[in-house]
Design an enzyme around this catalytic site. Structure first.
Site, PDB file in Angstrom:
ATOM      1  N   VAL A 318      18.697  -5.408  33.446  1.00 44.44           N
ATOM      2  CA  VAL A 318      19.906  -5.225  34.245  1.00 44.44           C
ATOM      3  C   VAL A 318      21.110  -4.966  33.329  1.00 44.44           C
ATOM      4  O   VAL A 318      21.992  -4.175  33.639  1.00 44.44           O
ATOM      5  CB  VAL A 318      20.133  -6.474  35.130  1.00 44.44           C
ATOM      6  CG1 VAL A 318      21.478  -6.418  35.812  1.00 44.44           C
ATOM      7  CG2 VAL A 318      19.038  -6.568  36.172  1.00 44.44           C
ATOM      8  N   ASP A 365      43.556  40.285  34.978  1.00 48.07           N
ATOM      9  CA  ASP A 365      44.254  41.426  35.576  1.00 48.07           C
ATOM     10  C   ASP A 365      45.707  41.375  35.163  1.00 48.07           C
ATOM     11  O   ASP A 365      46.169  40.344  34.678  1.00 48.07           O
ATOM     12  CB  ASP A 365      44.277  41.258  37.106  1.00 48.07           C
ATOM     13  CG  ASP A 365      42.984  41.625  37.746  1.00 48.07           C
ATOM     14  OD1 ASP A 365      42.149  42.213  37.074  1.00 48.07           O
ATOM     15  OD2 ASP A 365      42.840  41.310  38.940  1.00 48.07           O
ATOM     16  N   ASN A 732      27.427  -2.379  27.323  1.00 47.92           N
ATOM     17  CA  ASN A 732      25.999  -2.717  27.423  1.00 47.92           C
ATOM     18  C   ASN A 732      25.513  -3.324  26.118  1.00 47.92           C
ATOM     19  O   ASN A 732      24.669  -4.216  26.111  1.00 47.92           O
ATOM     20  CB  ASN A 732      25.176  -1.459  27.717  1.00 47.92           C
ATOM     21  CG  ASN A 732      25.199  -1.134  29.185  1.00 47.92           C
ATOM     22  OD1 ASN A 732      25.872  -1.809  29.952  1.00 47.92           O
ATOM     23  ND2 ASN A 732      24.485  -0.102  29.581  1.00 47.92           N
ATOM     24  N   GLU A 735      26.452  -6.802  26.014  1.00 42.47           N
ATOM     25  CA  GLU A 735      25.630  -7.666  26.872  1.00 42.47           C
ATOM     26  C   GLU A 735      24.256  -7.914  26.247  1.00 42.47           C
ATOM     27  O   GLU A 735      23.701  -9.008  26.332  1.00 42.47           O
ATOM     28  CB  GLU A 735      25.449  -7.018  28.251  1.00 42.47           C
ATOM     29  CG  GLU A 735      26.726  -7.040  29.086  1.00 42.47           C
ATOM     30  CD  GLU A 735      26.648  -6.134  30.316  1.00 42.47           C
ATOM     31  OE1 GLU A 735      27.567  -6.222  31.139  1.00 42.47           O
ATOM     32  OE2 GLU A 735      25.690  -5.354  30.442  1.00 42.47           O
TER      33      GLU A 735
HETATM   34  P1  ATP Z   1      45.481  45.379  37.638  1.00 37.18           P
HETATM   35  O1  ATP Z   1      44.031  45.591  37.441  1.00 37.18           O
HETATM   36  O2  ATP Z   1      46.172  44.814  36.489  1.00 37.18           O
HETATM   37  O3  ATP Z   1      45.825  44.665  38.900  1.00 37.18           O
HETATM   38  P2  ATP Z   1      46.277  47.840  38.755  1.00 37.18           P
HETATM   39  O4  ATP Z   1      46.904  47.213  39.933  1.00 37.18           O
HETATM   40  O5  ATP Z   1      47.054  48.907  38.093  1.00 37.18           O
HETATM   41  O6  ATP Z   1      46.021  46.843  37.625  1.00 37.18           O
HETATM   42  P3  ATP Z   1      44.376  49.145  40.417  1.00 37.18           P
HETATM   43  O7  ATP Z   1      44.860  48.546  41.674  1.00 37.18           O
HETATM   44  O8  ATP Z   1      42.922  49.367  40.226  1.00 37.18           O
HETATM   45  O9  ATP Z   1      44.825  48.349  39.146  1.00 37.18           O
HETATM   46  O10 ATP Z   1      45.145  50.535  40.280  1.00 37.18           O
HETATM   47  C1  ATP Z   1      44.810  51.455  39.272  1.00 37.18           C
HETATM   48  C2  ATP Z   1      45.848  52.551  39.253  1.00 37.18           C
HETATM   49  O11 ATP Z   1      45.795  53.281  40.478  1.00 37.18           O
HETATM   50  C3  ATP Z   1      47.270  52.056  39.142  1.00 37.18           C
HETATM   51  O12 ATP Z   1      47.672  51.899  37.814  1.00 37.18           O
HETATM   52  C4  ATP Z   1      48.074  53.152  39.822  1.00 37.18           C
HETATM   53  O13 ATP Z   1      48.342  54.201  38.924  1.00 37.18           O
HETATM   54  C5  ATP Z   1      47.103  53.654  40.877  1.00 37.18           C
HETATM   55  N1  ATP Z   1      47.386  53.057  42.179  1.00 37.18           N
HETATM   56  C6  ATP Z   1      47.502  51.756  42.468  1.00 37.18           C
HETATM   57  N2  ATP Z   1      47.755  51.563  43.767  1.00 37.18           N
HETATM   58  C7  ATP Z   1      47.774  52.778  44.337  1.00 37.18           C
HETATM   59  C8  ATP Z   1      47.971  53.269  45.663  1.00 37.18           C
HETATM   60  N3  ATP Z   1      48.179  52.466  46.692  1.00 37.18           N
HETATM   61  N4  ATP Z   1      47.934  54.587  45.869  1.00 37.18           N
HETATM   62  C9  ATP Z   1      47.703  55.425  44.848  1.00 37.18           C
HETATM   63  N5  ATP Z   1      47.519  55.047  43.588  1.00 37.18           N
HETATM   64  C10 ATP Z   1      47.551  53.742  43.311  1.00 37.18           C
END
Ligand code: ATP
Length: 961
Positions: A318, A365, A732, A735
């Site tokens: 124990v 990101d 322990n 003990e």
């Molecule tokens: P992270 O990965 O750091 O979030 P991010 O937001 O730039 O970066 P994505 O959302 O994949 O990554 O976007 C990649 C690229 O696409 C952007 O850098 C931008 O140039 C383009 N992009 C982002 N949003 C749009 C959109 N709504 N319409 C058109 N192009 C876009």
């Protein structure tokens, strides 16, 4: 960064959607009796009594009352009696139950019967019951915690109601609702698709088949609705594209509801840590049995009698079994999880708590995690010059310095947006419903005097090619007074590659090589200022509807928009903490290399003059060996213009090198990387359902700061577990040692009885161990390198410390016991269990252990820092728990009832003073050890007191340079 990209007030156009939009529906009479997937789109609206503008809010409310919420009954866990029974079948419990049974038997066979034997048997049974009660309460509360935490993950979806886009709780969806879907969404109810653009879904949740399947606007002739290509089902995931779909079944009426199994009955998976502890506990129990049996065998031939020898062996066993351990471990883990949740880091799997402590690389990101994702367009580049936009945030207040020069650019950009700008209600702020990049473009358009709603009415959208993070652009096709125009926006390199002309004040000029260079230079110059740059282009199309590639070719570039996205203020401090903690941070972004570098410098990820920057295209050109070399040799590393596939490859490559990788992700196609990483971290605010499902941890505020806090808390949970292991195991030794010493010295009785040991293990020791599990993080927890993943819980350092503290404690109690026995002058052989000196001596041993455990608990609080420096009263629970232990001991010593049970005697003030002098020795010796440790390796830096706070302090605004 990805979020909502849905349009608000555009009526759904049956069967539209360009190449992926499906075949225009043949007209069929409305027939509620026919399966919904066989109906034409117009008839779907009629059959479900809704419209392309969605339901009226009042109707939706009424339907919710009539049909009930869109939810499934909570999964039932194993029955309570089963949970309780499980506590008694656990190894410790079985060992103790058998021991108690044998003790009862021994009592029955004794002649004359000794009440002490009966007391022991009952005491062991009480221990079993107490342990089971604690274990059950723990499991129950852990389950409750898991449920509460689950409820914190947002479960919302987008619908059109009264023609406007809204976000509603999933449980409020009703049949007839028109839901708006995009890549990354988990479908919230069974729906008939009425509009689709490149829509693919994974039906894994209901069919087990995870390959994406295409879905169109139908109708379909399939016999079963599950096979219909124009329906999507609750629980399935949207992998690509966008869609609108009408809900036709909710809650238990859905396919998912029908096949919903009661999963909670499945056995809960144990984490490696829990498994390590279970294995170790089993070994200890085995050792205890073996040692007990050996001592029984040694004592029996010496004429001690069967029953006393057995009771003696039982005491040893124990003493060795750490009865309070399993409960303490679960409490400590649950506490860590709760603390993390308080800091916006929601741990979905306990595994993450442990893995966090050994994280060596964080792939993060940029947008939203390092930055605030609050975009504002501040510069616009057009062929005839650069323009400034004033104002910050989403309030459309500010001006563009030459609105006429950029109006067409902003008009195109605004028409190619799915987001919606929402005016404040009351004293609130302007908000963006949807993608913040698009929100910034809408705000800039408004500042240039454009009314987006009116423009959309003049140029209705007739097709679209949705955004995805691999293409990095999106386009929409509009009917503008009979002319079809394509509007495109996206990453400059992607858009420029599809342009053949450049717009100069309304005239399209051919785009020469020199012109391309100018555009690229302009984009680089904006990016170098840390701005996110989007290119905007357009073209007119004639003839029949073309493919996406046709629509997105031969474009005229209208210009560039540069938007700022300030870093989050807390990130600088968090990055620094990670650096100090030996954690490498690699930025993995879809954005431009120069934008990425500028942001990385602001938040402290890049400090050198020349970081290594690699683009997705460059990664593609590397084989695995070259990639491994890049990761090994690059100090500061930025991976830009990458797609989720690159992210996955980089995670795997890091793991090949033995790194423990945490990776952040938000989009649907981040799911493989999130699953593959050691800790997948999804964004709670802006991330998709699919990413959240795949991740081990969800950041409710999306901030990198919360990752750093979680790592710190993860490390401290592990540290705390080690603390109470040292605490529990070292005593322990205290003990066991007097028992062994007595055996070898030929003393006929035990220096501490089994009942006394149980009183320590489950009485005075449990609360301090729990309090140690709740210790705040140590000041230098982030000044140490990550714990090697392969390092066992019982590392050499831990075992050494157990032997060190336990050894001193053992010496102390042995000395006290034999001093008291010798002092009486009575020969060993004359001692009987009722001898008052013997009773005093064993009371001294028990109290000696309790007193030294009080100081021991203080000693184990820190690993290298002086306890006096960290603050003796830093953990008030520990002091209270220690005092409670002393109180229990005093009661055992002074209350006649307990004296009878434990065979103890009243201690004098002198006895307590002696015990205090002996008991403090482990603390003092450990202080000396720590001082030596510190003098050999001085602490890297940082003020110890500062870090004892639970949050990462924020660096003042000066980062937002
Ligand atoms: P992270 O990965 O750091 O979030 P991010 O937001 O730039 O970066 P994505 O959302 O994949 O990554 O976007 C990649 C690229 O696409 C952007 O850098 C931008 O140039 C383009 N992009 C982002 N949003 C749009 C959109 N709504 N319409 C058109 N192009 C876009």
């Amino acid at each position: 960064m990805k979020a909502l990209r849905a349009r608000a007030d555009r009526p759904a156009s049956p069967g539209e959607g360009g190449p992926a939009g499906g075949v225009p529906a043949p007209a069929a009479p409305p027939s509620p009796g026919r399966p919904v997937h066989t109906l034409a789109v117009a008839d779907v609206f009629a059959a479900l009594d809704t419209s392309p503008r969605g339901l009226a809010s009042a109707t939706a409310r009424q339907r919710l009352l009539d049909q009930g919420p869109n939810e499934l009954p909570a999964a039932r866990g194993p029955a309570v009696w089963r949970q309780l029974a499980a506590q008694f079948t656990d190894l410790f419990a079985v060992v103790l139950i058998v021991a108690s049974g044998i003790t009862f038997l021994a009592y029955a066979l004794q002649d004359p019967r000794q009440p002490g034997t009966l007391q022991l048997a009952v005491a062991i049974l009480c221990v079993v019951v107490l342990n089971a009660a604690i274990g059950f309460a723990q499991e129950y509360s852990a389950e409750r915690t898991a449920q509460t935490l689950q409820a914190m993950v947002p479960h919302r979806c987008r619908v059109l109601r009264d023609g406007a886009l809204e976000e509603v709780a999933v449980r409020d969806l009703v049949p007839g609702d028109l839901v708006v879907l995009e890549a990354g969404d988990t479908v919230s109810a069974d729906c008939r698709v009425v509009e689709a653009h490149d829509l693919t879904v994974s039906n894994a949740a209901i069919t087990g088949e995870s390959d994406p399947v295409r879905r169109t606007a139908g109708p379909d002739t399939a016999e079963e609705v599950l096979r219909a290509r124009d329906c999507v089902f609750m629980g399935t995931d949207v992998i690509t594209g966008t869609a609108r779909a009408v809900v036709f079944a909710t809650g238990q009426a859905t396919e998912f509801g029908r096949i919903f199994r009661l999963t909670a009955g499945a056995p809960r998976q144990k984490t490696p840590l829990q498994r390590q502890v279970a294995v170790m506990a089993r070994r200890v129990a085995g050792t205890a049995l073996a040692v007990g049996a050996a001592l029984f065998a040694i004592r029996l031939p010496t004429g001690q009698g069967l029953v006393p020898s057995f009771v003696f062996a039982l005491g040893v066993m124990v003493a060795l079994v750490p009865e309070g351990l399993p409960a303490t471990l679960s409490v400590s883990l649950a506490l860590g999880v709760r603390r993390m949740a308080r800091h916006h880091a929601l741990v979905k799997k306990l595994l993450a708590v442990e893995a966090l402590g050994s994280t060596t690389v964080v792939c993060t990101d940029k947008t939203g995690t390092l930055t605030q994702a609050e975009m504002t367009v501040v510069r616009i580049w057009a062929a005839d010059g650069e323009h400034t936009v004033t104002g910050v945030g989403y309030e459309p207040n500010g001006r563009v310095d030459d609105p006429d020069a950029v109006r067409e650019l902003l008009r195109s950009a605004a028409l190619c947006c799915d987001a919606r700008l929402v005016a404040p209600t009351g004293a609130g702020h302007w908000r963006v419903l949807g993608d913040t990049t698009e929100g910034a473009l809408l705000v800039a358009a408004a500042k240039a005097g454009l009314d987006t709603a009116a423009e959309e009415a003049k140029a209705p959208r007739i097709a679209e090619h949705p955004f995805d993070s691999v293409r990095k652009l999106m386009s929409t096709v509009h009917d503008e007074d009979g002319t079809r125009r394509v509007r495109v926006k996206g990453a400059p390199s992607e858009v420029l590659a599809r342009c053949t002309r450049l717009d100069r004040a309304g005239t399209a000029e051919p785009l020469t090589d020199a012109g391309r260079r100018r555009v690229t230079d302009a984009a680089d110059a904006l990016a170098a200022q840390g701005l996110r740059v989007l290119a905007v282009a357009a073209r007119e199309v004639t003839g029949p509807p073309g493919t996406r590639d046709q629509d997105e070719s031969d474009l005229t570039l209208l210009g560039l928009a540069g938007m700022q996205d300030p870093p989050r203020p807390e990130v600088y401090e968090a990055v620094e903490a990670c650096h100090r903690a030996g954690i490498r941070i690699v930025m993995v972004t879809g954005d431009h290399p120069l934008t990425a570098e500028a942001v990385a410098r602001r938040v402290g990820i890049v400090r050198s003059a020349a970081p290594t920057v690699a683009t997705g295209a460059e990664l593609d050109a590397l084989d695995d060996t070259a990639l491994d070399r890049l990761l090994a040799e690059a100090g500061e590393l930025l991976l830009c213009r990458v797609s989720p596939e690159h992210k996955m490859r980089v995670v795997t490559a890091f793991q090949r090198r033995g790194e423990v990788v945490a990776v952040t992700g938000d989009g649907a196609n981040d799911a493989p990387a999130l699953k593959h990483a050691d800790i997948g971290v999804a964004m709670g605010a802006s991330g998709t359902d699919v990413a959240r499902e795949a991740a081990e941890m969800v950041l409710l505020d999306d901030s990198f700061g919360s990752i750093a806090v979680a790592v710190r808390l993860g490390r401290s949970v592990y540290q705390n577990i080690r603390k109470f292991l040292v605490y529990l195991f070292s005593h322990n030794i205290g003990e066991l040692a007097p028992i062994l010493a007595a055996t070898f010295a030929g003393f006929p009785l035990v220096p501490i009885t089994a009942v006394q040991v149980l009183a320590i293990d489950l009485g005075s020791d449990v609360m301090p161990a729990l309090a140690l599990g709740a210790e705040p993080p140590e000041s230098d927890v982030m000044d140490q390198p990550p714990r090697p993943r392969t390092e066992p819980l019982f590392s050499r350092a831990v075992v050494r410390r157990i032997l060190f503290l336990g050894g001193i404690q053992a010496l102390g109690v042995c000395a006290v016991f034999f001093w008291r026995i010798h002092d009486s002058g009575i020969p060993y052989a004359d001692f009987t269990a009722d001898n008052p000196v013997y009773r005093e001596a064993i009371t001294m041993v028990q109290a000696g252990i309790v007193v030294s455990q009080f100081f021991n608990a203080l000693a184990v609080r820190t690993e290298r820092e002086s306890v006096f420096r960290a603050g003796v009263f830093g953990n008030p629970w520990l002091i209270a728990a220690g005092l409670l232990g002393l109180g229990i001991m005093a009661a055992i010593s002074y209350l006649p009832l307990l004296q009878a049970v434990f065979h103890t005697a009243a201690l004098t003030a002198g006895d307590w003073a002696l015990l205090a002098a002996v008991g403090v020795l482990p603390l003092l010796a450990d202080e000396a050890r720590k001082a030596r440790l510190r003098s050999r390796a001085p602490r890297p830096r940082g003020d110890p007191r500062r870090d004892r706070k639970e949050t990462c302090a924020m660096r003042p605004e000066k980062d937002a340079r």
